[in-house]
Design an enzyme around this catalytic site. Sequence first.
Site, PDB file in Angstrom:
ATOM      1  N   ARG A 111       1.041  -0.951  -0.031  1.00 42.84           N
ATOM      2  CA  ARG A 111      -0.015   0.059  -0.041  1.00 42.84           C
ATOM      3  C   ARG A 111       0.749   1.447   0.150  1.00 42.84           C
ATOM      4  O   ARG A 111       0.536   2.293  -0.128  1.00 42.84           O
ATOM      5  CB  ARG A 111      -0.596   0.021   1.372  1.00 42.84           C
ATOM      6  CG  ARG A 111      -2.132  -1.023   1.099  1.00 42.84           C
ATOM      7  CD  ARG A 111      -3.436  -0.983   1.733  1.00 42.84           C
ATOM      8  NE  ARG A 111      -2.244  -1.569   2.988  1.00 42.84           N
ATOM      9  CZ  ARG A 111      -2.775  -3.008   3.162  1.00 42.84           C
ATOM     10  NH1 ARG A 111      -2.875  -3.957   2.907  1.00 42.84           N
ATOM     11  NH2 ARG A 111      -2.388  -3.608   4.583  1.00 42.84           N
ATOM     12  N   GLU A 121       5.361 -11.358  14.387  1.00 45.62           N
ATOM     13  CA  GLU A 121       5.060 -11.726  15.988  1.00 45.62           C
ATOM     14  C   GLU A 121       5.534 -13.592  16.002  1.00 45.62           C
ATOM     15  O   GLU A 121       5.964 -13.710  16.594  1.00 45.62           O
ATOM     16  CB  GLU A 121       3.937 -11.257  15.806  1.00 45.62           C
ATOM     17  CG  GLU A 121       2.680 -11.807  17.832  1.00 45.62           C
ATOM     18  CD  GLU A 121       1.686 -11.472  17.250  1.00 45.62           C
ATOM     19  OE1 GLU A 121       1.016 -10.674  16.483  1.00 45.62           O
ATOM     20  OE2 GLU A 121       1.005 -12.386  18.512  1.00 45.62           O
TER      21      GLU A 121
HETATM   22  P1  AMP Z   1       4.473  -3.565  10.854  1.00 45.23           P
HETATM   23  O1  AMP Z   1       5.529  -3.704  10.602  1.00 45.23           O
HETATM   24  O2  AMP Z   1       3.612  -4.078  12.286  1.00 45.23           O
HETATM   25  O3  AMP Z   1       4.199  -1.701  11.851  1.00 45.23           O
HETATM   26  O4  AMP Z   1       2.750  -3.138  10.070  1.00 45.23           O
HETATM   27  C1  AMP Z   1       2.443  -2.037   9.647  1.00 45.23           C
HETATM   28  C2  AMP Z   1       1.766  -3.288   7.793  1.00 45.23           C
HETATM   29  O5  AMP Z   1       1.476  -4.223   8.022  1.00 45.23           O
HETATM   30  C3  AMP Z   1       1.794  -2.294   7.351  1.00 45.23           C
HETATM   31  O6  AMP Z   1       2.230  -2.665   5.364  1.00 45.23           O
HETATM   32  C4  AMP Z   1       0.781  -2.205   7.364  1.00 45.23           C
HETATM   33  O7  AMP Z   1      -0.378  -2.224   5.750  1.00 45.23           O
HETATM   34  C5  AMP Z   1      -0.091  -3.765   7.877  1.00 45.23           C
HETATM   35  N1  AMP Z   1      -0.688  -3.896   9.153  1.00 45.23           N
HETATM   36  C6  AMP Z   1      -0.305  -3.779   9.741  1.00 45.23           C
HETATM   37  N2  AMP Z   1      -1.936  -4.078  10.717  1.00 45.23           N
HETATM   38  C7  AMP Z   1      -2.469  -3.767   9.646  1.00 45.23           C
HETATM   39  C8  AMP Z   1      -4.602  -3.250  10.498  1.00 45.23           C
HETATM   40  N3  AMP Z   1      -4.989  -3.011  11.601  1.00 45.23           N
HETATM   41  N4  AMP Z   1      -4.832  -2.678   9.294  1.00 45.23           N
HETATM   42  C9  AMP Z   1      -4.215  -2.592   8.285  1.00 45.23           C
HETATM   43  N5  AMP Z   1      -3.043  -2.602   8.233  1.00 45.23           N
HETATM   44  C10 AMP Z   1      -2.214  -2.962   8.900  1.00 45.23           C
END
Ligand code: AMP
Length: 174
Positions: free
Chosen positions: A60, A97
């Site tokens: 995205r 995770e």
């Molecule tokens: P993180 O590495 O945990 O910060 O996850 C970020 C990535 O996961 C991004 O590319 C987001 O598009 C996706 N992502 C994680 N959690 C969500 C959520 N609750 N809703 C939409 N996209 C998410």
Amino acid sequence: MGNELKAFIREVPDYPKPGILFYDITTLLKQPRPFARTVDLLAAHYAGRNIELVAGIEARGFIFGPALAYRLGAGFVPIRKPRKLPAPTAAIEYSLEYGTDTLEIHRDAVHPGQRVLIVDDLIATGGTAAASARLVEELGGKVEGLAFIVELTFLPGRRQLPGYDVMSLLQYDK
Ligand code: AMP
């Protein structure tokens, strides 16, 4: 900033798995004015900062990144999942995770000293963004900032990025 844009983000419970509330930006993208305002608000934060490249994180970040790059007069480079980029790459593995994931960038995508803005739709734990910052820096790029539409403030995303200019338009605390 731009809080009225929250009305255009669809919240989908239990996607992609039970207990996750998914913030779906497709409902914002299809609305011309909210989409334009989103890009304009992000661009305003970086105006005058001489951003040379916007690096978008798959997938995205590929939607907002090029629009933002156009607005800032910058180039766009993709940070991709493994084995998608055709030319020589630099790669970084980071923890999820459960298990690990990898991101790649073309080795010639960023030149030493270039000022790079990293973009994704959402920051959750910050693992993806922190890995992307390291990847850009491995090529000698200077990470001028990291921009997100949505920030989940109940997760430690920002804390994974100490010393960086992290900005988000919309904050959610649950
Ligand atoms: P993180 O590495 O945990 O910060 O996850 C970020 C990535 O996961 C991004 O590319 C987001 O598009 C996706 N992502 C994680 N959690 C969500 C959520 N609750 N809703 C939409 N996209 C998410």
